[in-house]
Scaffold this active site. Structure first.
Site, PDB file in Angstrom:
ATOM      1  N   TYR A  70      52.745  32.226  37.410  1.00  0.00           N
ATOM      2  CA  TYR A  70      51.968  31.946  38.624  1.00  0.00           C
ATOM      3  C   TYR A  70      52.404  30.638  39.303  1.00  0.00           C
ATOM      4  O   TYR A  70      51.600  30.024  40.003  1.00  0.00           O
ATOM      5  CB  TYR A  70      50.479  31.885  38.288  1.00  0.00           C
ATOM      6  CG  TYR A  70      49.810  33.253  38.189  1.00  0.00           C
ATOM      7  CD1 TYR A  70      49.733  34.088  39.303  1.00  0.00           C
ATOM      8  CD2 TYR A  70      49.224  33.684  37.011  1.00  0.00           C
ATOM      9  CE1 TYR A  70      49.105  35.324  39.234  1.00  0.00           C
ATOM     10  CE2 TYR A  70      48.583  34.924  36.930  1.00  0.00           C
ATOM     11  CZ  TYR A  70      48.530  35.737  38.055  1.00  0.00           C
ATOM     12  OH  TYR A  70      47.900  36.956  37.994  1.00  0.00           O
ATOM     13  N   HIS A  82      46.943  42.906  38.303  1.00  0.00           N
ATOM     14  CA  HIS A  82      47.808  42.147  39.209  1.00  0.00           C
ATOM     15  C   HIS A  82      48.899  43.075  39.706  1.00  0.00           C
ATOM     16  O   HIS A  82      49.337  43.972  38.967  1.00  0.00           O
ATOM     17  CB  HIS A  82      48.463  40.966  38.474  1.00  0.00           C
ATOM     18  CG  HIS A  82      49.588  40.348  39.247  1.00  0.00           C
ATOM     19  ND1 HIS A  82      49.382  39.397  40.208  1.00  0.00           N
ATOM     20  CD2 HIS A  82      50.930  40.601  39.236  1.00  0.00           C
ATOM     21  CE1 HIS A  82      50.548  39.075  40.753  1.00  0.00           C
ATOM     22  NE2 HIS A  82      51.503  39.792  40.179  1.00  0.00           N
ATOM     23  N   ASN A 123      39.872  40.066  37.947  1.00  0.00           N
ATOM     24  CA  ASN A 123      39.956  41.223  38.840  1.00  0.00           C
ATOM     25  C   ASN A 123      40.834  42.342  38.268  1.00  0.00           C
ATOM     26  O   ASN A 123      41.416  43.130  39.006  1.00  0.00           O
ATOM     27  CB  ASN A 123      40.393  40.785  40.249  1.00  0.00           C
ATOM     28  CG  ASN A 123      41.745  40.090  40.252  1.00  0.00           C
ATOM     29  OD1 ASN A 123      42.365  39.927  39.209  1.00  0.00           O
ATOM     30  ND2 ASN A 123      42.215  39.704  41.429  1.00  0.00           N
ATOM     31  N   GLU A 170      59.067  38.801  39.325  1.00  0.00           N
ATOM     32  CA  GLU A 170      58.029  39.106  38.324  1.00  0.00           C
ATOM     33  C   GLU A 170      58.539  40.087  37.264  1.00  0.00           C
ATOM     34  O   GLU A 170      58.231  39.946  36.077  1.00  0.00           O
ATOM     35  CB  GLU A 170      56.783  39.649  39.029  1.00  0.00           C
ATOM     36  CG  GLU A 170      56.119  38.590  39.902  1.00  0.00           C
ATOM     37  CD  GLU A 170      54.821  39.037  40.555  1.00  0.00           C
ATOM     38  OE1 GLU A 170      54.505  40.248  40.508  1.00  0.00           O
ATOM     39  OE2 GLU A 170      54.122  38.170  41.102  1.00  0.00           O
ATOM     40  N   LYS A 183      45.084  42.757  33.258  1.00  0.00           N
ATOM     41  CA  LYS A 183      44.743  41.386  32.856  1.00  0.00           C
ATOM     42  C   LYS A 183      43.846  41.384  31.603  1.00  0.00           C
ATOM     43  O   LYS A 183      43.326  42.437  31.208  1.00  0.00           O
ATOM     44  CB  LYS A 183      44.049  40.687  34.030  1.00  0.00           C
ATOM     45  CG  LYS A 183      44.955  40.539  35.260  1.00  0.00           C
ATOM     46  CD  LYS A 183      44.291  39.706  36.340  1.00  0.00           C
ATOM     47  CE  LYS A 183      45.210  39.566  37.541  1.00  0.00           C
ATOM     48  NZ  LYS A 183      44.640  38.646  38.557  1.00  0.00           N
TER      49      LYS A 183
HETATM   50  P1  CMP Z   1      46.458  37.957  41.446  1.00  0.00           P
HETATM   51  O1  CMP Z   1      46.747  39.137  42.317  1.00  0.00           O
HETATM   52  O2  CMP Z   1      46.886  38.051  40.026  1.00  0.00           O
HETATM   53  O3  CMP Z   1      47.082  36.637  42.105  1.00  0.00           O
HETATM   54  C1  CMP Z   1      46.558  35.352  41.893  1.00  0.00           C
HETATM   55  C2  CMP Z   1      45.263  35.375  41.150  1.00  0.00           C
HETATM   56  O4  CMP Z   1      44.493  34.208  41.234  1.00  0.00           O
HETATM   57  C3  CMP Z   1      44.363  36.450  41.735  1.00  0.00           C
HETATM   58  O5  CMP Z   1      44.864  37.735  41.443  1.00  0.00           O
HETATM   59  C4  CMP Z   1      43.032  36.099  41.077  1.00  0.00           C
HETATM   60  O6  CMP Z   1      42.949  36.602  39.749  1.00  0.00           O
HETATM   61  C5  CMP Z   1      43.128  34.572  40.970  1.00  0.00           C
HETATM   62  N1  CMP Z   1      42.236  33.852  41.887  1.00  0.00           N
HETATM   63  C6  CMP Z   1      41.202  33.099  41.517  1.00  0.00           C
HETATM   64  N2  CMP Z   1      40.598  32.560  42.560  1.00  0.00           N
HETATM   65  C7  CMP Z   1      41.257  32.969  43.646  1.00  0.00           C
HETATM   66  C8  CMP Z   1      41.099  32.729  45.048  1.00  0.00           C
HETATM   67  N3  CMP Z   1      40.126  31.953  45.537  1.00  0.00           N
HETATM   68  N4  CMP Z   1      41.963  33.328  45.893  1.00  0.00           N
HETATM   69  C9  CMP Z   1      42.977  34.114  45.399  1.00  0.00           C
HETATM   70  N5  CMP Z   1      43.162  34.370  44.077  1.00  0.00           N
HETATM   71  C10 CMP Z   1      42.311  33.803  43.214  1.00  0.00           C
END
Ligand code: CMP
Length: 138
Positions: free
Chosen positions: A49, A115, A112, A126, A9
């Site tokens: 998303y 992904h 984070n 995806e 990311k």
């Molecule tokens: P990802 O695995 O990319 O899938 C959805 C993304 O939404 C997640 O990682 C986080 O980067 C983001 N995100 C932000 N807030 C939340 C939340 N409360 N719960 C889950 N995903 C979140």
């Protein structure tokens, strides 16, 4: 053999974590069969998303994912979806097992670092979102 989609990311790319993430993938027998760096538009991030459209974090997430370059990869390996998710650690880095990418580097539930697809159907969607069949070498 299974395929999964990985994204480093914008926070991971801008903090210089691309090499570290790739090293962990390769050390764990997740073979990279497609890779590119892209900077998504807001609309492209929203399309990726789309399943999260109704979630309260959707606007912030798509803003973040279109804020800078990302590295997208297709990984291949036995049980690749689960093994890559284990390497990444929990979405919320506070719940992630020590030694996982998110436990080691994430700073926020949204920022984070990585992904990964969560199921075979999601992986197929995806991968197809970013790559055509001529861009995948394995
Ligand atoms: P990802 O695995 O990319 O899938 C959805 C993304 O939404 C997640 O990682 C986080 O980067 C983001 N995100 C932000 N807030 C939340 C939340 N409360 N719960 C889950 N995903 C979140």
């Amino acid at each position: 053999m299974e395929r999964t989609l990985s994204i480093i990311k914008p926070d991971g790319v801008s903090r210089g974590l691309t090499g570290e993430v790739i090293k962990r993938l390769e050390d764990n027998d997740l073979k990279i069969v497609a890779m590119k760096m892209i900077h998504m538009t807001r609309a492209q991030a929203e399309g990726f998303y789309a399943v999260h459209r109704e979630r309260p974090f959707f606007e912030s997430l798509t803003d973040f994912m279109s804020s800078g370059p990302v590295v997208v990869m297709v990984l291949v390996g036995e049980d690749a979806i689960k093994r890559y998710r284990d390497l990444m650690g929990a979405t919320n880095y506070k719940d992630a097992v020590p030694g996982t990418i998110r436990a080691d580097f994430a700073t926020d539930i949204e920022k984070n670092v990585v992904h990964g697809s969560d199921a075979p159907e999601t992986a197929a969607f995806e991968i197809g979102y970013f790559f055509n069949r001529f861009e995948i070498v394995g």
